[in-house]
Design a protein around this motif. Structure first.
Motif, mmCIF file in Angstrom:
data_model
loop_
_atom_site.group_PDB
_atom_site.id
_atom_site.type_symbol
_atom_site.label_atom_id
_atom_site.label_comp_id
_atom_site.label_asym_id
_atom_site.label_seq_id
_atom_site.Cartn_x
_atom_site.Cartn_y
_atom_site.Cartn_z
ATOM 1 N N MET A 1 0.846 -1.165 0.000
ATOM 2 C CA MET A 1 0.000 0.000 0.000
ATOM 3 C C MET A 1 0.895 1.233 0.000
ATOM 4 N N ASP A 2 0.614 2.144 -0.931
ATOM 5 C CA ASP A 2 1.449 3.340 -0.965
ATOM 6 C C ASP A 2 1.104 4.283 0.180
ATOM 7 N N LYS A 3 1.960 5.287 0.374
ATOM 8 C CA LYS A 3 1.844 6.184 1.532
ATOM 9 C C LYS A 3 0.492 6.890 1.580
ATOM 10 N N ASP A 4 0.014 7.400 0.433
ATOM 11 C CA ASP A 4 -1.272 8.111 0.410
ATOM 12 C C ASP A 4 -2.423 7.190 0.796
ATOM 13 N N ASN A 5 -2.421 5.969 0.243
ATOM 14 C CA ASN A 5 -3.486 5.020 0.570
ATOM 15 C C ASN A 5 -3.406 4.583 2.023
ATOM 16 N N ASN A 6 -2.197 4.443 2.556
ATOM 17 C CA ASN A 6 -2.052 4.054 3.952
ATOM 18 C C ASN A 6 -2.594 5.158 4.870
ATOM 19 N N GLN A 7 -2.306 6.411 4.546
ATOM 20 C CA GLN A 7 -2.837 7.522 5.348
ATOM 21 C C GLN A 7 -4.364 7.549 5.273
ATOM 22 N N LEU A 8 -4.895 7.340 4.084
ATOM 23 C CA LEU A 8 -6.351 7.311 3.914
ATOM 24 C C LEU A 8 -6.947 6.156 4.717
ATOM 25 N N PHE A 9 -6.305 5.008 4.659
ATOM 26 C CA PHE A 9 -6.777 3.857 5.425
ATOM 27 C C PHE A 9 -6.763 4.148 6.918
ATOM 28 N N GLN A 10 -5.691 4.741 7.420
ATOM 29 C CA GLN A 10 -5.602 5.072 8.847
ATOM 30 C C GLN A 10 -6.712 6.038 9.253
ATOM 31 N N LYS A 11 -7.019 6.998 8.392
ATOM 32 C CA LYS A 11 -8.120 7.926 8.670
ATOM 33 C C LYS A 11 -9.453 7.184 8.667
ATOM 34 N N PHE A 12 -9.598 6.226 7.757
ATOM 35 C CA PHE A 12 -10.829 5.435 7.696
ATOM 36 C C PHE A 12 -11.011 4.618 8.971
ATOM 37 N N VAL A 13 -9.940 3.996 9.449
ATOM 38 C CA VAL A 13 -10.010 3.204 10.678
ATOM 39 C C VAL A 13 -10.407 4.099 11.852
ATOM 40 N N ALA A 14 -9.789 5.261 11.957
ATOM 41 C CA ALA A 14 -10.121 6.195 13.036
ATOM 42 C C ALA A 14 -11.566 6.675 12.906
ATOM 43 N N PHE A 15 -11.991 6.954 11.685
ATOM 44 C CA PHE A 15 -13.367 7.388 11.439
ATOM 45 C C PHE A 15 -14.355 6.291 11.839
ATOM 46 N N SER A 16 -14.067 5.050 11.447
ATOM 47 C CA SER A 16 -14.951 3.926 11.779
ATOM 48 C C SER A 16 -15.083 3.752 13.281
ATOM 49 N N ALA A 17 -13.973 3.862 13.993
ATOM 50 C CA ALA A 17 -14.015 3.747 15.448
ATOM 51 C C ALA A 17 -14.843 4.884 16.046
ATOM 52 N N ALA A 18 -14.674 6.090 15.518
ATOM 53 C CA ALA A 18 -15.438 7.244 16.015
ATOM 54 C C ALA A 18 -16.927 7.073 15.735
ATOM 55 N N VAL A 19 -17.268 6.521 14.587
ATOM 56 C CA VAL A 19 -18.684 6.275 14.254
ATOM 57 C C VAL A 19 -19.294 5.336 15.284
ATOM 58 N N HIS A 20 -18.593 4.272 15.630
ATOM 59 C CA HIS A 20 -19.107 3.324 16.629
ATOM 60 C C HIS A 20 -19.306 4.004 17.985
#
Length: 144
Positions: A1-20
Motif C-alpha cells: 500500500m502506498d503512503k497516500d493510501n495508507n494515510q487514507l486507510f488510517q483515517k478510515f479506521v479512526a473514522f470507523s471507530a469514532a462512528v461506533h
C-alpha cells in the motif's frame, strides 16, 4: 500500500471507530427496557433496510443463523417484527417491522435525532451541506 493510501486507510479506521463511539453515545438509553441491546440493533437494522432476510441480519450482526433465528422469534413474539413472503419466490421470506415495531423505532429515532441535532447545533448551513455531501460520497464510494 502506498503512503497516500495508507494515510487514507488510517483515517478510515479512526473514522470507523469514532462512528461506533458516537453511535453508542447517541443511542444510549433509547431502547425499550423490554429489549436486549442486540434485539434493539436487529430492529434498527430492519428499520433502515427492510425487508431483510435472515441471512442478511445474521451477516450484519455477525451472528450464527440459529442465534439470529432465535432472536427474531423473540422479537416476533413481542409483536415487533413480521415475516413476509417474497412475491417473486414464495419460499423466500423477508423480515419487516410490524406496526408496533415501526412505532417503537420511530420513537427511538426521534430521540436520537434530538441528540444528533444537539451535536451539530454549532454547524453553519454551509458546513451542513458539506457534511451531507461527505456522507453521500462515503455512502456511494465506501459503504455501498
Amino acid at each position: 500500500m502506498d503512503k497516500d493510501n495508507n494515510q487514507l486507510f488510517q483515517k478510515f479506521v479512526a473514522f470507523s471507530a469514532a462512528v461506533h463511539q458516537i453511535t453508542n453515545d447517541i443511542t444510549k438509553d433509547v431502547k425499550s427496557e423490554a429489549l436486549t441491546p442486540l434485539q434493539y440493533k436487529i430492529l434498527e437494522y430492519i428499520a433502515v433496510s427492510q425487508p431483510v432476510t435472515l441471512s442478511e441480519i445474521s451477516e450484519c450482526m455477525q451472528m450464527s443463523m440459529p442465534n439470529t433465528s432465535r432472536e427474531l422469534k423473540k422479537l416476533g413474539e413481542k409483536g415487533l417484527c413480521a415475516r413476509v413472503a417474497d412475491p417473486e419466490d414464495r419460499r423466500r421470506q423477508g423480515i419487516t417491522l410490524s406496526p408496533a415495531g415501526g412505532a417503537m423505532m420511530n420513537e427511538a429515532f426521534a430521540r436520537i435525532s434530538v441528540r444528533f441535532e444537539q451535536r451539530i447545533q454549532a454547524v453553519t448551513p454551509e458546513e451542513r451541506k458539506e457534511i451531507e455531501r461527505a456522507l453521500d460520497l462515503l455512502q456511494q464510494k465506501v459503504f455501498y
